[in-house]
Design an enzyme around this catalytic site. Structure first.
Site, PDB file in Angstrom:
ATOM      1  CG  LEU A  26      -2.335  -0.825   0.986  1.00  0.00           C
ATOM      2  CD1 LEU A  26      -3.263  -1.203   2.646  1.00  0.00           C
ATOM      3  CD2 LEU A  26      -3.019  -0.542  -0.241  1.00  0.00           C
ATOM      4  CG  ASP A  27       0.672   4.596  -2.850  1.00  0.00           C
ATOM      5  OD1 ASP A  27       1.536   3.670  -3.889  1.00  0.00           O
ATOM      6  OD2 ASP A  27      -0.037   4.647  -4.063  1.00  0.00           O
TER       7      ASP A  27
END
Length: 297
Positions: free
Chosen positions: A45-46
Site C-alpha cells: 500500500l502507498d
C-alpha cells in the site's frame, strides 16, 4: 551459523494500516511485536493509503503469492482540476484545469476502465526500470516513459460526487494502481485529477472486519495479538483442497509427488492437507500432487 532469533509463528495478521506509514514499516513492527522469525506482506500500500495490509508470518509467507494474485477492493476519492507528479495529493501540481465533470460524464467514462485494460504505472512507483525503482529515478528528476501493463478491473463504481471531487469503489486484480486510474480518468474527462484519499477495504479473503489497528501493535500486546492470528490456510480458500494419504504426505514433505484423495483438473494449482494440517501447494497430476511449496509445520 547462528540460529535466527524469534518465535516460530505461522499465520496471518491483518493490519489496518494508517496513512503516513510504509508497508515495510508495518511488517517490521508486526515482526518485532510478535518476536517472529519471519514475516512479509501481500500487496504493498502507498504510504498515504490506509486499510487492509495482510502480514504473513512464518510458513504463511509461502502463501503470499495466492493473495498477491487475488482480487482487491479500494475505496478512493479523486480531486478534479489538477494533476500531480505522484498522481496523489502528496505530489507537486504539474497541470491545472478549470473544467469539472458532471455525474453523467463520469458515468459515461467508467466503462472504458472496466475489464481488461492497459495501465501505465505512476512515475513514483516500485516498477523497475533497468534494474532501478521508478520512484528513485523520479526523485532524481529523470523523465520516465513507463510501458503500459495489463490489468483486470472487475468493477469500478461511482459512489458519490460533487463539483470538485468524486468517490469510487474499484475491485481489480494484481498490479493495479489506483493513482493511475485517477490520473487517466481525469484526462479522459478533460479535467485532470489525482487521488485525495485511498483505502483498501479487502484483499482476497481478508477484510477490515478482522483487521488490527496499527496503534495496537506492541510487544506489551503480544498475547492479544497471538489471538488475532488467522491460520495459514486462510490464504488458500480460492484453491481446491485435497487430502494426502499417509504415504503421500511423507513423499510430499520430502519434495516428491504424493498420492491424494479427491480430484481436480490436471495441472490445477491446489493445496494439500493431512491430519496434521496443511502439507503443500502444488499441481494436481491425476491422483498425485507435485509440490511447489511445502509447509514445514
Amino acid at each position: 551459523m547462528a540460529r535466527k532469533k524469534g518465535r516460530d509463528i505461522n499465520g496471518w495478521l491483518i493490519v489496518d494500516k494508517p496513512a503516513g506509514v510504509g508497508s515495510t514499516a508495518v511488517v517490521a513492527k508486526v515482526r518485532w511485536a510478535l518476536d517472529a522469525k519471519k514475516a512479509g506482506h501481500a500487496g504493498t500500500l502507498d504510504p498515504d493509503a490506509t486499510g487492509v495490509l495482510a502480514v504473513a508470518l512464518g510458513e504463511a509467507t509461502k502463501t503470499v503469492a495466492t493473495i498477491t494474485d487475488a482480487l482487491k477492493c479500494y475505496d478512493f476519492t479523486v480531486n478534479w482540476g489538477a494533476e500531480t507528479t505522484t498522481d496523489d495529493a502528496s505530489g507537486q501540481v504539474v497541470r491545472r484545469s478549470d473544467a469539472r465533470p458532471d455525474r453523467a460524464a463520469i458515468l459515461a467514462a467508467l466503462p472504458a476502465f472496466i475489464g481488461d485494460i492497459m495501465q501505465v504505472p505512476p512515475a513514483f512507483s516500485a516498477v523497475k526500470v533497468d534494474g532501478e525503482r521508478a520512484y528513485d529515478l523520479a526523485r532524481e528528476g529523470e523523465e520516465l516513459d513507463l510501458a503500459a501493463r495489463p490489468l483486470w478491473v472487475d468493477s469500478l463504481d461511482l459512489l458519490e460526487c460533487d463539483q470538485d471531487s468524486a468517490r469510487f469503489q474499484m475491485v481489480c486484480g494484481k498490479g493495479g494502481y489506483v493513482r493511475s486510474i485517477a490520473r487517466d480518468l481525469g484526462r479522459a474527462l478533460g479535467c485532470l485529477g489525482h487521488v485525495a484519499h485511498l483505502r483498501r477495504t479487502w484483499s482476497g479473503p481478508f477484510d477490515l472486519d478482522g483487521a488490527v489497528p496499527f496503534e495496537r501493535i506492541d510487544r506489551e500486546a503480544q498475547d492479544w495479538l497471538d489471538t488475532q492470528l488467522l491460520p495459514l490456510e486462510t490464504a488458500l480458500t480460492d484453491l481446491p483442497m485435497l487430502r494426502a494419504t499417509p504415504e503421500g504426505a511423507v513423499r510430499i514433505r520430502n519434495g516428491n509427488p504424493g498420492q491424494v484423495t479427491g480430484t481436480a483438473d490436471w495441472g490445477d494449482l491446489v493445496w494439500v492437507a493431512d491430519a496434521k494440517g496443511p502439507v503443500c501447494i502444488g499441481r494436481y497430476q491425476g491422483g498425485t500432487v507435485q509440490p511447489e511449496r511445502v509447509f514445514n509445520l
